[in-house]
Design an enzyme around this catalytic site. Structure first.
Site, PDB file in Angstrom:
ATOM      1  N   HIS A  23       0.845  -1.209   0.000  1.00 36.36           N
ATOM      2  CA  HIS A  23       0.000   0.000   0.000  1.00 36.36           C
ATOM      3  C   HIS A  23       0.876   1.254   0.000  1.00 36.36           C
ATOM      4  CE1 HIS A  23      -3.097  -2.612   2.315  1.00 36.36           C
ATOM      5  NE2 HIS A  23      -3.575  -2.426   1.105  1.00 36.36           N
ATOM      6  N   LYS A  47     -16.980  -7.122   8.173  1.00 35.22           N
ATOM      7  CA  LYS A  47     -15.755  -7.867   7.865  1.00 35.22           C
ATOM      8  C   LYS A  47     -14.986  -8.270   9.121  1.00 35.22           C
ATOM      9  CE  LYS A  47     -13.553  -7.261   3.378  1.00 35.22           C
ATOM     10  NZ  LYS A  47     -12.449  -6.568   2.697  1.00 35.22           N
ATOM     11  N   ARG A  96      -1.919  -6.364  -8.354  1.00 35.59           N
ATOM     12  CA  ARG A  96      -0.721  -7.148  -8.047  1.00 35.59           C
ATOM     13  C   ARG A  96      -0.511  -8.255  -9.076  1.00 35.59           C
ATOM     14  NH1 ARG A  96      -2.851  -7.925  -2.040  1.00 35.59           N
ATOM     15  NH2 ARG A  96      -4.622  -8.270  -3.412  1.00 35.59           N
ATOM     16  N   SER A 134      -2.816  -7.709   3.057  1.00 36.65           N
ATOM     17  CA  SER A 134      -3.077  -7.614   4.497  1.00 36.65           C
ATOM     18  C   SER A 134      -3.401  -9.007   5.041  1.00 36.65           C
ATOM     19  CB  SER A 134      -4.257  -6.681   4.767  1.00 36.65           C
ATOM     20  OG  SER A 134      -3.964  -5.400   4.290  1.00 36.65           O
TER      21      SER A 134
HETATM   22  O1  PNS Z   1      -8.810  -3.087   0.385  1.00 41.26           O
HETATM   23  P1  PNS Z   1     -10.038  -3.658  -0.254  1.00 41.26           P
HETATM   24  O2  PNS Z   1     -10.819  -4.469   0.755  1.00 41.26           O
HETATM   25  O3  PNS Z   1      -9.738  -4.425  -1.518  1.00 41.26           O
HETATM   26  O4  PNS Z   1     -10.958  -2.401  -0.693  1.00 41.26           O
HETATM   27  C1  PNS Z   1     -12.233  -2.593  -1.281  1.00 41.26           C
HETATM   28  C2  PNS Z   1     -12.999  -1.269  -1.420  1.00 41.26           C
HETATM   29  C3  PNS Z   1     -13.056  -0.529  -0.100  1.00 41.26           C
HETATM   30  C4  PNS Z   1     -12.313  -0.388  -2.442  1.00 41.26           C
HETATM   31  C5  PNS Z   1     -14.445  -1.607  -1.927  1.00 41.26           C
HETATM   32  O5  PNS Z   1     -14.981  -2.611  -1.119  1.00 41.26           O
HETATM   33  C6  PNS Z   1     -15.387  -0.421  -1.932  1.00 41.26           C
HETATM   34  O6  PNS Z   1     -15.233   0.500  -2.686  1.00 41.26           O
HETATM   35  N1  PNS Z   1     -16.412  -0.459  -1.066  1.00 41.26           N
HETATM   36  C7  PNS Z   1     -17.398   0.611  -0.950  1.00 41.26           C
HETATM   37  C8  PNS Z   1     -18.778   0.164  -1.415  1.00 41.26           C
HETATM   38  C9  PNS Z   1     -19.021   0.459  -2.873  1.00 41.26           C
HETATM   39  O7  PNS Z   1     -18.881   1.575  -3.346  1.00 41.26           O
HETATM   40  N2  PNS Z   1     -19.438  -0.573  -3.641  1.00 41.26           N
HETATM   41  C10 PNS Z   1     -19.860  -0.471  -5.043  1.00 41.26           C
HETATM   42  C11 PNS Z   1     -18.747  -0.441  -6.040  1.00 41.26           C
HETATM   43  S1  PNS Z   1     -17.821  -1.893  -6.127  1.00 41.26           S
END
Ligand code: PNS
Length: 175
Positions: A23, A47, A96, A134
């Protein structure tokens, strides 16, 4: 015709449970591309995170001290709505490996459908970080593996404290 905003604000969203060297590498590179970069932590209690949002904000702030144009925030609800409210026009994500691509494509296309004016930009992870997540960091740490280089030193210290003191961490918290 679309014009470039005078100040380009990007959001780097994620769970950051915890922030890893991967990150950090992306943030460092992203900070050179945009006028402002907002690292934003998703509030998602379903989560069962290892660290609370408050702890994660604090940890990320500690690590990012010194980056003039980077700020740390958290958000709930739809990412694109949050981005629009913050005046951002870019969502930054890292890729990645091929295995990331499918989920990222789905999210990027959904986000574009919801708000076409916001672009998702992807940076490829550096080779040195392409295997770090993570999830794998928590697993290796829990099993006593060496952490050097996988997370910033201040995060390693926090992980050690959390995993040593919390006798009853649920399996979900270590995912
Ligand atoms: O680090 P991560 O868990 O891969 O991040 C995922 C994240 C936070 C980017 C994603 O879950 C997110 O954007 N969540 C917010 C809900 C949302 O907008 N969902 C609709 C579009 S996918």
């Amino acid at each position: 015709m679309a014009t470039k905003p005078p100040t380009v604000i990007a959001i780097y969203p994620g769970s950051f449970d915890p922030i890893t060297s991967g990150h950090l590498d992306l943030i460092e590179r992203g900070s050179k591309l945009f006028d402002r970069l907002i690292v934003s932590i998703l509030v998602n209690d379903e989560k069962e995170p290892l660290f609370s949002v408050e702890e994660r904000v604090e940890m990320v702030r500690e690590v990012l001290r010194g980056y003039q144009n980077v700020e740390v925030d958290h958000f709930e609800g739809l990412l694109v709505d949050y981005a629009a409210a913050r005046g951002a026009t870019v969502l930054l994500r890292g890729i990645r490996a091929i295995s990331d691509y499918e989920k990222e494509l789905q999210m990027a296309l959904m986000n574009r459908r919801l708000r076409p004016e916001i672009e998702t930009l992807f940076l490829m992870s550096s080779e040195a970080h392409s295997f770090i997540s993570s999830h794998i960091v928590k697993e290796v740490f829990r099993l006593g593996g060496k952490m050097t280089g996988l997370v910033p030193p201040s995060v390693e210290a926090r992980l050690r404290k959390r995993l040593n003191t919390a006798a009853a961490l649920s399996p979900a918290q270590l995912k």
